[in-house]
Design an enzyme around this catalytic site. Structure first.
Site, mmCIF file in Angstrom:
data_model
loop_
_atom_site.group_PDB
_atom_site.id
_atom_site.type_symbol
_atom_site.label_atom_id
_atom_site.label_comp_id
_atom_site.label_asym_id
_atom_site.label_seq_id
_atom_site.Cartn_x
_atom_site.Cartn_y
_atom_site.Cartn_z
ATOM 1 N N LYS A 275 0.841 -1.207 0.000
ATOM 2 C CA LYS A 275 0.000 0.000 0.000
ATOM 3 C C LYS A 275 0.872 1.252 0.000
ATOM 4 O O LYS A 275 0.605 2.204 -0.724
ATOM 5 C CB LYS A 275 -0.955 -0.028 1.216
ATOM 6 C CG LYS A 275 -2.049 -1.093 1.060
ATOM 7 C CD LYS A 275 -2.871 -1.339 2.323
ATOM 8 C CE LYS A 275 -3.850 -2.498 2.103
ATOM 9 N NZ LYS A 275 -4.629 -2.862 3.294
ATOM 10 N N GLN B 278 -4.885 -2.004 9.680
ATOM 11 C CA GLN B 278 -4.751 -3.295 9.014
ATOM 12 C C GLN B 278 -5.310 -4.421 9.897
ATOM 13 O O GLN B 278 -4.973 -4.508 11.077
ATOM 14 C CB GLN B 278 -3.274 -3.553 8.649
ATOM 15 C CG GLN B 278 -3.043 -4.755 7.750
ATOM 16 C CD GLN B 278 -3.649 -4.621 6.355
ATOM 17 O OE1 GLN B 278 -3.776 -3.534 5.809
ATOM 18 N NE2 GLN B 278 -4.055 -5.737 5.771
ATOM 19 N N ASP C 82 -11.187 2.333 4.031
ATOM 20 C CA ASP C 82 -11.443 0.890 3.910
ATOM 21 C C ASP C 82 -12.930 0.627 3.669
ATOM 22 O O ASP C 82 -13.308 -0.472 3.237
ATOM 23 C CB ASP C 82 -11.064 0.176 5.214
ATOM 24 C CG ASP C 82 -9.732 -0.550 5.133
ATOM 25 O OD1 ASP C 82 -9.360 -0.973 4.022
ATOM 26 O OD2 ASP C 82 -9.091 -0.709 6.186
HETATM 27 N N1 GUN Z 1 -6.950 -7.297 5.961
HETATM 28 C C1 GUN Z 1 -7.255 -7.991 4.838
HETATM 29 N N2 GUN Z 1 -7.796 -7.163 3.915
HETATM 30 C C2 GUN Z 1 -7.835 -5.943 4.470
HETATM 31 C C3 GUN Z 1 -8.297 -4.681 3.993
HETATM 32 O O1 GUN Z 1 -8.780 -4.505 2.866
HETATM 33 N N3 GUN Z 1 -8.142 -3.640 4.865
HETATM 34 C C4 GUN Z 1 -7.622 -3.793 6.109
HETATM 35 N N4 GUN Z 1 -7.555 -2.721 6.893
HETATM 36 N N5 GUN Z 1 -7.206 -4.965 6.575
HETATM 37 C C5 GUN Z 1 -7.309 -6.025 5.748
#
Ligand code: GUN
Length: 292
Positions: free
Chosen positions: A52, A96, A119
């Site tokens: 990211k 996350q 998100d």
């Molecule tokens: N863990 C797995 N996929 C995601 C996501 O799209 N966002 C976040 N914050 N955690 C994740």
């Protein structure tokens, strides 16, 4: 069979975002800033957050990672979130997942200010999605829709079978694929661990989306000829053949299913890169909303 090239599509979309950032810079406007909170040392989470941040650099966004040990108290984590909510320079942020067991994930999700929730996990944003209102769509479902748009996969009246009912992927996708419009207007079946006669259902899918979290679960005998197969699974397996020492596999047995499907996403290079682009888009949107 046509391979759906998420890597190529995501590169093209990132280039569009990069140009939008250039235009912002030229106007003297603030450039978008995404923050990620990373708790503990989950190797998969580390990898995702690194990807990211790398993508932010590619498009010219600012990015910040806030790291805490797995032992961090829930109250301390909420305090970090409160600070990010109040920090004008941060346009959007993510925490996350998964979080360590002693932390209540739902409380954390609900602590994020909805206008910074890139998100799209906050119940207010989920509710807006269900109602068909403008919102931040969760990144993986949004990335999958974008792939369908790019490859012009017909969805109207199609039978879309989704495996897995997580809040992050399966449940939002079931809403998005059934709503009016394109991609959408599909007849959706959402399958999960209690579903009976699963293979019978998957065999009737025009569009099969596997987000079940079991490596190579989908085999050729479970797939209809000429269908579209979207693989959301990511499983890291030790390998002596790769530079990193790891090889990624999906929920789908790609080699045999690709013989039968008309369109299929590979792992890696399918859904994964699209998830990241959707997050960048949400961040751009959060920044633009703030400037309005
Ligand atoms: N863990 C797995 N996929 C995601 C996501 O799209 N966002 C976040 N914050 N955690 C994740």
């Amino acid at each position: 069979m046509q391979k759906i090239d998420g890597k190529a599509v995501s590169s093209a979309l990132k280039e569009d975002i990069r140009q939008e950032v250039e235009a912002l810079k030229a106007k003297g406007a603030k450039i978008p800033h995404l923050a990620a909170v990373l708790v503990g040392e989950n190797p998969a989470s580390e990898t995702y957050v690194n990807h990211k941040v790398k993508a932010c650099n590619q498009v010219g966004f600012q990015s910040t990672i806030i790291r805490r040990d797995a032992t961090v108290a829930e109250t301390d984590l909420i305090q970090i979130i409160d600070k990010l909510n109040a920090e004008p320079d941060i346009d959007g942020f993510i925490v996350q997942l998964p979080l360590p067991e002693h932390i209540n994930e739902q409380r954390v999700i609900e602590a994020v200010a909805p206008e910074k929730d890139v998100d799209g996990f906050h119940p207010l944003n989920t509710g807006r999605m269900v109602a068909g209102l403008d919102t931040f769509l969760p990144a993986t479902p949004a990335g999958i829709l974008e792939l369908m748009r790019y490859y012009e996969i017909p969805t109207e009246g199609a039978h879309c079978v989704i495996l897995g009912r997580s809040n992050i992927v399966g449940t939002p996708l079931s809403v998005l694929m059934s709503r009016k419009g394109y991609p959408g207007n599909a007849t959706v079946t959402l399958c999960h661990s209690r579903t009976q006669n699963l293979a019978e259902i998957t065999r009737s899918a025009d569009i099969l989306i596997a987000a079940i979290g079991k490596m190579h679960f989908i085999t050729a005998d479970m797939v209809k000829s000429g269908s579209t197969v979207i693989d959301v699974g990511i499983h890291r397996v030790k390998s002596g053949k790769t530079k990193s020492g790891w090889k990624l596999h999906g929920d789908v047995k790609f080699d045999e299913v690709s013989e039968k499907a008309a369109y299929i996403t590979p792992v890696p290079g399918g859904v994964g890169p699209m998830t990241i682009v959707s997050l960048l888009r949400n961040t751009l949107k959060a920044a633009a909303r703030k400037n309005q």
